[in-house]
Design a protein around this motif. Structure first.
Motif, PDB file in Angstrom:
ATOM      1  N   LEU A 290     -24.635  -5.374  29.482  1.00 50.68           N
ATOM      2  CA  LEU A 290     -25.511  -4.235  29.224  1.00 50.68           C
ATOM      3  C   LEU A 290     -25.251  -3.681  27.817  1.00 50.68           C
ATOM      4  O   LEU A 290     -26.186  -3.404  27.057  1.00 50.68           O
ATOM      5  N   ALA A 291     -23.958  -3.547  27.468  1.00 50.76           N
ATOM      6  CA  ALA A 291     -23.586  -2.992  26.158  1.00 50.76           C
ATOM      7  C   ALA A 291     -24.137  -3.875  25.043  1.00 50.76           C
ATOM      8  O   ALA A 291     -24.722  -3.398  24.062  1.00 50.76           O
ATOM      9  N   LEU A 292     -23.936  -5.195  25.221  1.00 45.92           N
ATOM     10  CA  LEU A 292     -24.378  -6.150  24.214  1.00 45.92           C
ATOM     11  C   LEU A 292     -25.905  -6.092  24.088  1.00 45.92           C
ATOM     12  O   LEU A 292     -26.455  -5.960  22.985  1.00 45.92           O
ATOM     13  N   GLY A 293     -26.567  -6.145  25.251  1.00 44.40           N
ATOM     14  CA  GLY A 293     -28.039  -6.135  25.280  1.00 44.40           C
ATOM     15  C   GLY A 293     -28.596  -4.846  24.694  1.00 44.40           C
ATOM     16  O   GLY A 293     -29.479  -4.871  23.817  1.00 44.40           O
ATOM     17  N   SER A 294     -28.052  -3.696  25.155  1.00 48.74           N
ATOM     18  CA  SER A 294     -28.568  -2.397  24.673  1.00 48.74           C
ATOM     19  C   SER A 294     -28.331  -2.256  23.183  1.00 48.74           C
ATOM     20  O   SER A 294     -29.179  -1.735  22.453  1.00 48.74           O
ATOM     21  N   GLY A 295     -27.149  -2.699  22.727  1.00 48.16           N
ATOM     22  CA  GLY A 295     -26.801  -2.572  21.303  1.00 48.16           C
ATOM     23  C   GLY A 295     -27.789  -3.319  20.426  1.00 48.16           C
ATOM     24  O   GLY A 295     -28.353  -2.761  19.465  1.00 48.16           O
ATOM     25  N   VAL A 296     -28.016  -4.574  20.806  1.00 49.69           N
ATOM     26  CA  VAL A 296     -28.917  -5.421  20.008  1.00 49.69           C
ATOM     27  C   VAL A 296     -30.340  -4.859  20.055  1.00 49.69           C
ATOM     28  O   VAL A 296     -31.029  -4.767  19.028  1.00 49.69           O
ATOM     29  N   THR A 297     -30.768  -4.460  21.264  1.00 49.90           N
ATOM     30  CA  THR A 297     -32.117  -3.903  21.413  1.00 49.90           C
ATOM     31  C   THR A 297     -32.279  -2.647  20.549  1.00 49.90           C
ATOM     32  O   THR A 297     -33.278  -2.483  19.834  1.00 49.90           O
ATOM     33  N   THR A 298     -31.274  -1.755  20.629  1.00 51.36           N
ATOM     34  CA  THR A 298     -31.316  -0.513  19.842  1.00 51.36           C
ATOM     35  C   THR A 298     -31.504  -0.833  18.360  1.00 51.36           C
ATOM     36  O   THR A 298     -32.349  -0.247  17.663  1.00 51.36           O
ATOM     37  N   PHE A 299     -30.715  -1.793  17.884  1.00 49.64           N
ATOM     38  CA  PHE A 299     -30.736  -2.189  16.471  1.00 49.64           C
ATOM     39  C   PHE A 299     -32.136  -2.662  16.070  1.00 49.64           C
ATOM     40  O   PHE A 299     -32.735  -2.199  15.097  1.00 49.64           O
ATOM     41  N   ILE A 300     -32.678  -3.575  16.885  1.00 49.97           N
ATOM     42  CA  ILE A 300     -33.989  -4.165  16.571  1.00 49.97           C
ATOM     43  C   ILE A 300     -35.090  -3.097  16.596  1.00 49.97           C
ATOM     44  O   ILE A 300     -35.933  -3.025  15.701  1.00 49.97           O
TER      45      ILE A 300
END
Length: 674
Positions: A290-300
């Motif tokens: 979740l952390a990895l996914g949310s982080g990348v999504t937030t960035f994009i």
């Protein structure tokens, strides 16, 4: 080459570990606790200058302590804390990832690596704030959490060491000439006689051959009142002698003693990993993704919305740092630590945690009768006297004759005589008539204590309605004759435990069915079942059929617990979903059980189920507290309410995280059973 070398080195280590066994394991654990403690305190010390140097903290407290090259000092200190304080998490993550199973360590490592790398770039030219103070406080909290967790695990092993200390190191050995010399405990052998002075610890399990005293067994059995003991009574090694001097014949030494067996059981309990603990690791795994996914999504998303690279990066880093809830690492271990402490205090020794945690689903409990629901020894229940006699007179004669016999019925009558403090008369010409009873001469009168068979053969009349009523209840009846004339009849039965009735009523209230399984005859079984209010009874069951009965009950879709104490119960204890052995039972029964009740109290079966339900409830609550914090914090950190000017700053994130950790710790401490 180096890889090969490392591998063989590791292999060598493992062999050495096996060789040194438990002792080494204990030391290793001690060492790890000390290591986390040291890392925690040193990291705290380094954190203080990091906080002072951090521009964000200076801004918060409205000061300006900036000077040239201050960021390089900040970078240097943070690098030390990252590699020194963060190292256990980085290596832990490496192991988890190598096993393709990210969990707690990977989640922590992700947060600190992201914070460190991003902040280092910020110092050397990337536009944006640095997160060094966040990195430092995160590492501090994580180290503290792991230290607490390991200490709680150690707390249980400490309990072991405390148990080991209960044994004295020396004993006063009495040799064949009656001389006393002090020897170390290892030199005491089976059959030796030892002297235990007032206030001293009993050196081994044995039988009193001389003296009487009150003995404090509370540390071992949970029995709070000192127990009066005299010649012929058994004593447990490690219990504390009261006022009197005792001579004891040692029956068990070393690893065979009750205390050593308890220590072994506790050790096994610690080594059986908790299922619910794996639950928190699974949660950590999902949070990592979740952390990895949310982080990348937030960035994009922020980049796509046209915000600057540094803003998008900062949001991504905040999300990744925040999604590591330390409370998760404590959610299960703290509850387990508290539950282990409660169970030990209540005299429940948990050998198999997984089955213990499953006890909350039990819907039928099978009790063995003798020794579990009953005391397993005869007691006088009724006395019927002929004209001209009273109870005390009849019992005095019976007790006087029976003192010469070792038969369980004789012992029951003698116990009753002692309880009533009857004066025992001296007897002459004692003889045992095989299969019929006993005969002796008291004050010139011929006294006999005989069986119903003898009465029938001799045609002596007695009160048949009382006899019939008692026999139907499964009681054993003996007759007391004086000069061949009936003075009275005495009925004996296995005494029903007082606590059993209350326990069975309480189980009923919890919706749990009570079933009795016994090898005894149907009348006795029905009498006991009626007295206790048991739902279902299987009587005259042969030892090898007991486990078949358990399977039969399981096949009707029930989760079954079995409570027993004898060798004949062992297969059934192993078959049941939860095997509960009574502590006074045989070694075999104890070896096959999942839980051992130190006191032979059926009430503890109720406590056990309540504790299992409570433990599970607390763990689930804690996992929700820990993960729930994330459900709220991640969207805020990602900047979902950015337009409303609500953005979670890393500082608030850290406070929230500490708060959820504190809540989890307090919640675990609130676990109790009435």
């Amino acid at each position: 080459m180096s890889e090969h070398h490392n591998h063989s080195h590791d292999h060598h280590h493992r062999k050495e570990d096996d060789h040194n066994g438990h002792h080494d394991h204990g030391n290793h654990h001690d060492h790890m606790v000390e290591d986390f403690k040291k890392r925690f305190w040193i990291s705290i010390l380094i954190t203080i200058p990091i906080l002072i140097l951090s521009p964000m903290i200076q801004m918060l407290i409205n000061v300006d302590w900036r000077f040239s090259f201050d960021m390089y000092i900040l970078f240097g200190l943070s690098t030390v804390i990252f590699f020194y304080g963060g190292w256990p998490f980085i290596t832990g993550a490496k192991d988890e990832l190598a096993g393709k199973n990210p969990g707690m360590m990977t989640l922590i490592a992700l947060a600190i690596v992201v914070a460190y790398v991003y902040s280092s770039f910020a110092v050397f030219g990337l536009e944006g704030n640095n997160f060094f103070w966040e990195l430092a406080t995160l590492i501090d909290i994580m180290l503290l959490g792991h230290w607490i967790e390991m200490r709680s695990v150690m707390g249980a092993s400490r309990a072991l060491e405390e148990l080991v200390k209960l044994m004295p190191s020396e004993a006063h050995l009495i040799d064949s000439d009656g001389n006393i010399r002090d020897v170390s405990l290892e030199k005491v052998e089976h059959g030796d006689r030892v002297l235990v002075k007032p206030g001293e610890k009993v050196p081994g399990d044995g039988e009193i051959v001389e003296g009487k005293s009150a003995i404090d067994e509370s540390m071992l059995t949970g029995e709070s009142v000192p127990v009066d003991k005299e010649k012929g009574n058994e004593v447990i090694g490690g219990s504390i002698n009261g006022e009197g001097s005792l001579t004891i014949k040692v029956q068990k030494t070393g690893g065979d003693t009750y205390l050593s067996q308890v220590i072994t059981l506790v050790k096994e309990a610690q080594e059986s990993k908790s299922k619910t603990q794996d639950l928190s690791n699974r949660a950590a795994k999902w949070l990592f993704y979740l952390a990895l996914g949310s982080g990348v999504t937030t960035f994009i998303v922020w980049l796509a919305l046209g915000y600057s690279l540094s803003f998008a990066m900062e949001r991504m880093v905040t999300v990744m740092v925040i999604s590591c809830p330390h409370a998760l690492g404590l959610a299960a271990p703290l509850v387990i630590a508290v539950s282990t402490a409660i169970s030990a205090r209540k005299g429940l020794l948990i050998r198999n945690r997984t089955n213990f945690e499953g006890a909350r689903k039990i819907d039928a409990i099978v009790f063995d009768k003798t020794g579990t629901l009953t005391e397993g020894q005869f007691g006088v229940t009724n006395v019927d006297v002929s004209e001209g006699w009273d109870e005390a007179g009849v019992l005095t004669l019976a007790t006087s004759v029976e003192t010469q016999s070792e038969h369980p019925i004789a012992k029951g009558i003698v116990r009753e005589g002692e309880k009533r403090e009857l004066s025992i008369k001296s007897i002459k010409d004692f003889e045992s008539i095989t299969g019929k009873g006993l005969k002796a001469n008291i004050e010139g009168k011929e006294i006999m204590v005989v069986s119903p068979g003898y009465m029938k053969d001799e045609g002596i009349r007695y009160n048949e309605s009382s006899f019939k009523e008692w026999s139907n209840e499964g009681k054993t009846v003996v007759f007391v004759l004086v000069h061949h004339e009936l003075a009275g009849m005495i009925a004996l039965a296995d005494i029903v435990r007082e606590t059993a009735k209350a326990a069975i009523q309480e189980l009923k209230g919890m919706g749990i069915e009570s079933i009795m399984l016994t090898g005894d005859n149907r009348q006795v079984a029905n009498y006991v079942a009626e007295r206790l209010g048991i739902d279902q009874t299987y009587a005259e069951v042969l030892p090898h059929q007991k486990s078949d009965k358990i399977i039969e009950i399981q096949q009707s879709g029930k989760k079954v617990a079995m409570t027993g104490d004898g060798v004949n119960d062992a297969p059934a204890l192993a078959k049941a979903d939860l095997g509960i052995a009574i502590g006074t039972g045989t070694d075999v029964a104890i070896e096959t059980a999942d839980v051992v009740l130190v006191k032979s109290n059926p009430q503890d079966v109720v406590n056990l189920i309540k504790l299992s339900q409570g433990t599970y409830r607390k763990m689930i609550q804690n996992l929700w507290w820990a993960a729930g914090y994330n459900i709220i914090a991640i969207p805020l950190a990602a900047g979902i309410f950015f337009n409303a000017d609500i953005v979670l700053s890393p500082a608030v994130g850290a406070v929230l995280m500490s708060l959820s950790t504190v809540i989890v710790a307090i919640n675990a401490k609130l676990l109790k059973i009435d």
